[in-house]
Design an enzyme around this catalytic site. Structure first.
Site, PDB file in Angstrom:
ATOM      1  N   GLU A 229       0.920  -1.164   0.128  1.00  0.00           N
ATOM      2  CA  GLU A 229      -0.076  -0.009   0.125  1.00  0.00           C
ATOM      3  C   GLU A 229       0.927   1.233  -0.055  1.00  0.00           C
ATOM      4  OE1 GLU A 229      -1.145   3.122   1.204  1.00  0.00           O
ATOM      5  OE2 GLU A 229      -2.934   2.569   2.421  1.00  0.00           O
ATOM      6  N   CYS A 263      -2.417   8.619   4.352  1.00  0.00           N
ATOM      7  CA  CYS A 263      -2.310   8.329   2.971  1.00  0.00           C
ATOM      8  C   CYS A 263      -3.576   8.749   2.265  1.00  0.00           C
ATOM      9  CB  CYS A 263      -1.851   6.736   2.878  1.00  0.00           C
ATOM     10  SG  CYS A 263      -2.854   5.553   3.627  1.00  0.00           S
TER      11      CYS A 263
END
Ligand code: ADP
Length: 464
Positions: A229, A263
């Site tokens: 990720e 994020c």
């Protein structure tokens, strides 16, 4: 290793909390060996037995939430109330994984013309889990729980910015699991590099795109499985019929919460020219009111940035934008006479894709606004990025919102809300934001490999 110690610094004061010894090269390989030795016992336990042990760890996270919350606030500056909430959420994360494993892991039997094929979800083996600092307990949990429940053993390397949080997390899991099932290594890139080139079978990683690419290369030596990720550059599209109050509120909180170190932060806003003036004024009000301070200050809405280095990246991007014609409406500076790594909440307008700040991940408390003429331009700009993690669309028209959402190249899209989704659905990035899923039944299965055993119904004939 060149680096012998992690110098753990409190970002609210700039003072050293502790020096922590980095794991040596041989220490990394010993940890992997320990994980490998523990593998046969752990993966041969029943799902029920593994679930029970993990559930005990989950309970302990709830009990320890204030203690670990304090470590998080001290190490990375997050607001204490958010830190405690994050530890509390770890309990739910583990319990949800246990529940989903009942769907993800059982043997499936297929039958055809007297033939039976069993599909087993076998663990992959020893898994390296390497994580960042911005959500220092919930991020590791989202990789550790599915890896462990599926029968893998783990070598865990927390970020060098949060070694004590990493140790606290490890201690709880380790207390409730058999010896060697989870192992801790401490250090920065050198230790991470040693780990990804070691005899692990899988690497599960959350962090930067740069390191994600290094990991993908390293994984090729043994065809290690990977889950990556790798952050985002999330766009927010505000159309001319949007509820501006709600949109402005989301823009401010989405860009500034956790000091922008998320994020799925709102990194780029594309606002329709008809309502741009009004929207910018509303956002500016919110940015000006966004208070910052020590994580224990109950009036603070955000803490300091995690480190001096991270703050420099953000300041450089802001300065570059201003040098190249952007308007600095609010903030943009390091506060004068302050210890620690604080940064003013910032609003930049008059931006375009010629500015670096609209192209590379900022990871700081900055709201960036570009004006667009129509829906097509907004979609085109939203997709003009190698990233594809989250995105949001704001409109008063359901059909228009749904159509635009379908055209945005991102894994998780919210319409008139953030990316918050139904529990049990995957956290997912596309394009260069990632590889694999976090959470969900698929997220657990990616820590397994399907193996098949086939036999005829009458394959063993009784001897006469
Ligand atoms: P961030 O700065 O957001 O933490 P990074 O990608 O730099 O993002 O770091 C994420 C994690 O990856 C950290 O635990 C870090 O120590 C680790 N890391 C950094 N460089 C490497 C590398 N070359 N190999 C393996 N792990 C690394």
């Amino acid at each position: 290793m060149k680096q012998q110690y992690i110098v753990d610094i409190n970002p609210s004061t700039g003072k050293i909390i502790k020096k922590i010894k980095c794991t040596s090269k041989s220490g990394v390989h010993e940890a992997v060996l320990k994980a490998r030795k523990a593998l046969p016992y752990w993966c041969n336990l029943s799902l029920k037995e593994r679930s029970k042990m993990l559930a005990n760890a989950a309970k302990e996270f709830k009990k320890e939430k204030e203690n670990i919350g304090r470590i998080i606030t001290d190490e990375m500056g997050k607001l204490y109330r958010s830190a405690v909430g994050e530890v509390h959420a770890v309990k739910y994360g583990i319990m949800k994984t246990i529940e989903m494993a009942k769907d993800a892991l059982p043997v499936e039997k297929y039958r055809e013309d007297g033939l039976i094929t069993e599909v087993l979800r076998a663990p992959i083996g020893v898994c390296a889990v390497i994580t960042p600092w911005n959500f220092p307990v919930s991020m590791p949990e989202t990789l550790l729980s599915p890896a462990l429940i599926a029968g893998n053993t783990v070598v865990f390397k927390p970020s060098e910015n949060v070694p004590l949080t990493g140790k606290a997390l490890y201690n709880i899991f380790n207390k409730h699991l058999p010896e060697g099932v989870i192992n801790l290594v401490q250090g920065a890139d050198e230790v991470g590099n040693e780990l990804i080139h070691s005899d692990v079978d899988m690497i599960a990683f959350v962090g930067s795109q740069k390191v994600g690419k290094i990991i993908m290369n390293a994984a090729s030596d043994k065809l290690k499985r990977i889950v990556l990720e790798l952050g985002g550059k999330d766009p927010m599209i505000v159309l001319d019929d949007a509820n501006l109050e709600k949109a402005a509120n989301f823009a401010v909180n989405g860009a500034l919460r956790n000091t922008g170190q998320v994020c799925v932060s709102v990194e780029r806003i594309y606002v329709h020219e008809k309502i741009a003036g009004e929207f910018i004024d509303m956002v500016n009000e919110g940015v000006k009111k966004f208070t910052y301070g020590d994580g224990y200050d109950e009036n603070a809405m955000m803490g300091p940035m995690v480190s001096k280095e991270q703050r420099k990246i953000v300041v450089d991007q802001i300065n570059d934008a201003v040098r190249n014609g952007a308007n600095l409406i609010t903030g943009g500076k390091i506060p004068a006479n302050e210890v620690g790594f604080y940064m003013q909440p910032t609003l930049l307008t008059n931006l375009s894709h010629k500015h670096k700040i609209m192209n590379i991940e900022t990871f700081g408390p900055v709201v960036c606004i570009q004006i667009v003429k129509n829906d097509e331009e907004a979609i085109k700009l939203a997709n003009d990025t190698p990233y594809g993690l989250g995105a949001t669309v704001w409109t008063g028209n359901k059909k228009r919102g749904r159509e635009i959402a379908g055209k945005i190249e991102a894994g998780m899209i919210g319409i008139n809300q953030g990316i918050g989704s139904v529990s049990g659905t995957p956290w997912v990035g596309i394009k260069q934001s990632g590889f694999g899923f976090i959470g969900s039944v698929e997220g657990i299965r990616q820590f397994t490999v399907p193996r098949k055993i086939s036999y005829k119904t009458n394959h063993v004939k009784k001897s006469k």
